[in-house]
Design a protein around this motif. Sequence first.
Motif, PDB file in Angstrom:
ATOM      1  N   ARG B  92      -4.570  -8.256 -10.448  1.00 19.50           N
ATOM      2  CA  ARG B  92      -4.965  -7.655  -9.526  1.00 19.50           C
ATOM      3  C   ARG B  92      -5.227  -8.166  -8.471  1.00 19.50           C
ATOM      4  O   ARG B  92      -4.982  -9.007  -7.063  1.00 19.50           O
ATOM      5  CB  ARG B  92      -5.794  -6.505  -9.170  1.00 19.50           C
ATOM      6  N   GLN B 121       1.514   1.812  -8.034  1.00 18.75           N
ATOM      7  CA  GLN B 121      -0.488   0.859  -7.595  1.00 18.75           C
ATOM      8  C   GLN B 121       0.191  -0.458  -6.474  1.00 18.75           C
ATOM      9  O   GLN B 121      -0.530  -0.724  -5.706  1.00 18.75           O
ATOM     10  CB  GLN B 121      -0.699   0.882  -8.788  1.00 18.75           C
ATOM     11  N   GLU B 124       0.302   0.314  -3.157  1.00 19.03           N
ATOM     12  CA  GLU B 124      -1.116   0.840  -2.244  1.00 19.03           C
ATOM     13  C   GLU B 124      -2.134  -1.162  -2.166  1.00 19.03           C
ATOM     14  O   GLU B 124      -2.310  -1.245  -1.469  1.00 19.03           O
ATOM     15  CB  GLU B 124      -2.342   0.892  -2.931  1.00 19.03           C
ATOM     16  N   MET B 125      -1.429  -1.633  -3.206  1.00 18.56           N
ATOM     17  CA  MET B 125      -1.386  -3.234  -2.523  1.00 18.56           C
ATOM     18  C   MET B 125      -1.635  -3.889  -1.797  1.00 18.56           C
ATOM     19  O   MET B 125      -1.824  -5.259  -0.470  1.00 18.56           O
ATOM     20  CB  MET B 125      -1.768  -3.837  -3.461  1.00 18.56           C
ATOM     21  N   LYS B 126       0.057  -3.291  -0.837  1.00 17.37           N
ATOM     22  CA  LYS B 126       0.389  -3.810   0.358  1.00 17.37           C
ATOM     23  C   LYS B 126       0.800  -4.985   0.476  1.00 17.37           C
ATOM     24  O   LYS B 126       0.696  -5.960   1.696  1.00 17.37           O
ATOM     25  CB  LYS B 126      -0.955  -3.358   1.155  1.00 17.37           C
ATOM     26  N   THR B 208     -10.498   4.767   4.436  1.00 16.57           N
ATOM     27  CA  THR B 208     -10.717   3.481   4.025  1.00 16.57           C
ATOM     28  C   THR B 208     -10.934   3.394   5.631  1.00 16.57           C
ATOM     29  O   THR B 208     -11.097   2.001   5.732  1.00 16.57           O
ATOM     30  CB  THR B 208      -8.802   3.872   4.649  1.00 16.57           C
ATOM     31  N   TYR B 220      -8.990  -8.457  -0.649  1.00 17.02           N
ATOM     32  CA  TYR B 220      -7.985  -6.355  -0.944  1.00 17.02           C
ATOM     33  C   TYR B 220      -7.710  -5.558   0.383  1.00 17.02           C
ATOM     34  O   TYR B 220      -8.932  -5.430   1.190  1.00 17.02           O
ATOM     35  CB  TYR B 220      -9.101  -5.695  -2.041  1.00 17.02           C
ATOM     36  N   TRP B 224      -6.338   0.039   0.225  1.00 21.74           N
ATOM     37  CA  TRP B 224      -6.367   0.325  -1.520  1.00 21.74           C
ATOM     38  C   TRP B 224      -7.964  -0.066  -1.950  1.00 21.74           C
ATOM     39  O   TRP B 224      -8.711   0.344  -3.717  1.00 21.74           O
ATOM     40  CB  TRP B 224      -5.679  -0.839  -1.893  1.00 21.74           C
ATOM     41  N   LYS B 228      -9.933   2.692  -5.079  1.00 16.61           N
ATOM     42  CA  LYS B 228     -10.333   2.304  -6.057  1.00 16.61           C
ATOM     43  C   LYS B 228     -11.741   2.487  -6.598  1.00 16.61           C
ATOM     44  O   LYS B 228     -12.432   2.337  -7.031  1.00 16.61           O
ATOM     45  CB  LYS B 228     -10.632   0.548  -5.814  1.00 16.61           C
TER      46      LYS B 228
END
Lengths: 164, 661
Positions: B92, B121, B124-126, B208, B220, B224, B228
């Motif tokens: 990650r 997932q 979500e990390m875009k 967010t 990040y 995300w 987390k």
Amino acid sequence: MSTRKFSKSLKRWFGVIYNSSMSRVRNSKISCCEIPNNNQKARKLRENKPEIDVQFCRADLTCNKPTYSYGFGMCNIKGDSKDVERLQSLIRLVDLKKGHSGKVVLVKGSYKVIRRLLDMGIIPGTTVSLIKIAPLGGAVEIVVRGSNLALSRNISDNVFVEPI
Amino acid sequence: MSMSMTHRSKSPENEKQANKNLTIALAGNANVGKSVIFNHLTGSNQIVGNWPGKTVEIARGKLYFKGYNIDVVDLPGIYSFSTYSLEEIVSREFIAFEKPDVVINVVDASVLERNLYFTLQLMEMKIPLVVCLNQIDVAESKGITIEVQKLQDVFGVPVVPAVAVRGEGLHELMEAVIEVVQRRSEGNATRKIIRYMPEVEKRIEKLTDFIESRNLNIGYPSRWMAIKLLENDSEIRNLIASRAEEVIHLSKSLSEEIENIYQEPCFAVITSERYSIANRIASKVQKQSKMEPTLSERLDRIVTHSVLGYVTSILVVGGLLLWTFIVGNYLSDILSQVFEFFQPVDPQISGPLVSILWNGAFGGIVAGVTLVIPFVIPFYFMLTIIEDSGILTRVAFMMDSFMHKIGLHGKALIPLILGYGCNVPAIYTTRILETRRERLLASLAITFAPCSARTIVILGLVAVFAGIEWALALYVVDILIIFLIGRVAFNALPGETTGLIMEMHSFRFPSLSVVLKQTWTRTKSIIYIVFPLYIMGSALVQGLYAFGILEPVSTFMSPLTVGWLGLPAIAGVLLIFGIVRKEYILLLLTAIYGIDLSSVLTPTQTITLALIGMLYFPCISTITILAREFGWKSAMAISMVNLVSAILIGGVASRVLALAF
């Protein structure tokens, strides 16, 4: 212990958890309910694994010590007779017949093990089927969400299912 | 391999775009074929195999495709982006901070739902994403068909079906990658945001927005980080806590709200939410038809059968050794005949220089060619087949309860078996285990596993001069020693034993070209790196011999070697050199006394010498990796355990064997 007594004790325990302030839960870190005494299966479980008494609980956000044991999956049990019946029908994953399936209800284990099991898709409500058990207290092979997983006995002993 | 070749032809159009640099990363669950794709794309020879955890470190390679210079990065296989394993953190952080231009999410089409859990997932990390739907042939054999277009619509990212082992679909995959790059530079991304259930989604969005308003400037993406935080990710929490405590407070109260609604820990709510999304998508895009049990499943029944399973486990390890001996001995005979003219000269007559060059340097080459190469090639050939077939996970499954007795679990058997090849990568592979304690215990056990170098000594000395049955007996004794030492170490180093949670993949018939390539890769490294060492070591010992320095060393060690272990005095020198490379024990003997050793050593002495050689001290490379992974203190402690047990067991063995012969 009669069913009614058990439901009372469940209520008492859950009362402690949910009627108290959150800070109390935070401080206590882990709270538990007992598995009923009068249940033959439960007694069997208790004999096999004495620490089975520490049952369900709720995670603490601030606590992720990997060493202590907690489980979850039964937090919505209110303690009425239906729930008690449900609880009584629980068996360990290894007690499923070969080739049979069950629905995961309760998972116990250290934080790390729980997270790993969750990531592999073993979540309360998931259907798992037992493929085989290695002899001499060996590992258990199951199918969950289309993938074959091998679990050590000490882990699969702490996954409780409702047979389907 | 082919890809980099075939697309090197430059058309004028390509010339114009030349020298554009790209970085792409391969990410996905363990054992879905990332390394296979990596090898195909870059023409490299990363070790592949059918067991989870081969790639424990990031591997890099290069590809030239359609005018782009592409850096390809192979990430370790993971199931989630949490912080409880090293691989997950490495992956990650790589994705968040090195910002690859495109991430290829390799997905096992036969286990779609669990793989999509990871895809979600990644979404979500875009990051710019291409999904590679690999192993569709395996899925088809299981009766699963997947509608690629539907899957593409759900995620809004390109989905490319592939069969990587045959190289199918990889050209299309790269085209999709380039398309994503070009479309992104034009600024119209089609990627969709996967939303959670309203109660959860509402709180994710709230958090967010709050994070965004704080301008934290962490690598990040905000959404995300919000997820987390709700998942109780300690690293992200600490990262943010140092900059904006108020975000942590908000996340705490939000996750409490979620816990009150669902009556479950928040991380469990989010995980099960994600899984139910994956389940919805999977059941929408795939069709499952009933199938007869596949060949793989039938094979599986045999190798994990309650009786036959153990037989297979023994056959795997025993067969590997027997095969190595039979083929190795055959090859060794042929090669020995070629080098029959080689006879060591007497340094007293010919003078030191000739003896150093002829006996030493050339003798080192002869010994390497006739003793090492013939055994290493069949050994690695068979080990690669074993690794590729998927039988290792079955052996791990069968042996789990046994491994629990020495404080480990079944997965630790995989590095242990690899230790029979070479201890160094085996100790590295212990990274697939969960705790430092388990890794230490496993590494200790591995240092007792006879690697190919020690196998050469055992087969070249014992099997040839005392009989193959004694060589096999040594391996059995070794397994007993591993168990006993493991048991003692487990009691001396108490702690929590984690359990086995391992995915079992279908069997696979290893392709001959892959097996040959990997055998060559491993043999090549021996020839290039180790052969010069043979020559130098052999020449050095000849020099010492010619100048009379060996004598005092041998004499100094003789109370131990001659008195206690009953070996000839030269053994002291052999064992000292053996710490550099275990093969020296045999090679130097050959260099000094010629190929026929029966006049120098009695059968008892060959067995004792091989036993000592097997146990007495890790080689320098092994000590180095132990020190790197665990620190010098642990490395030395492990070496001492080796030394003490070798001296004890060797002394007893020489006395017991004296009775037998």
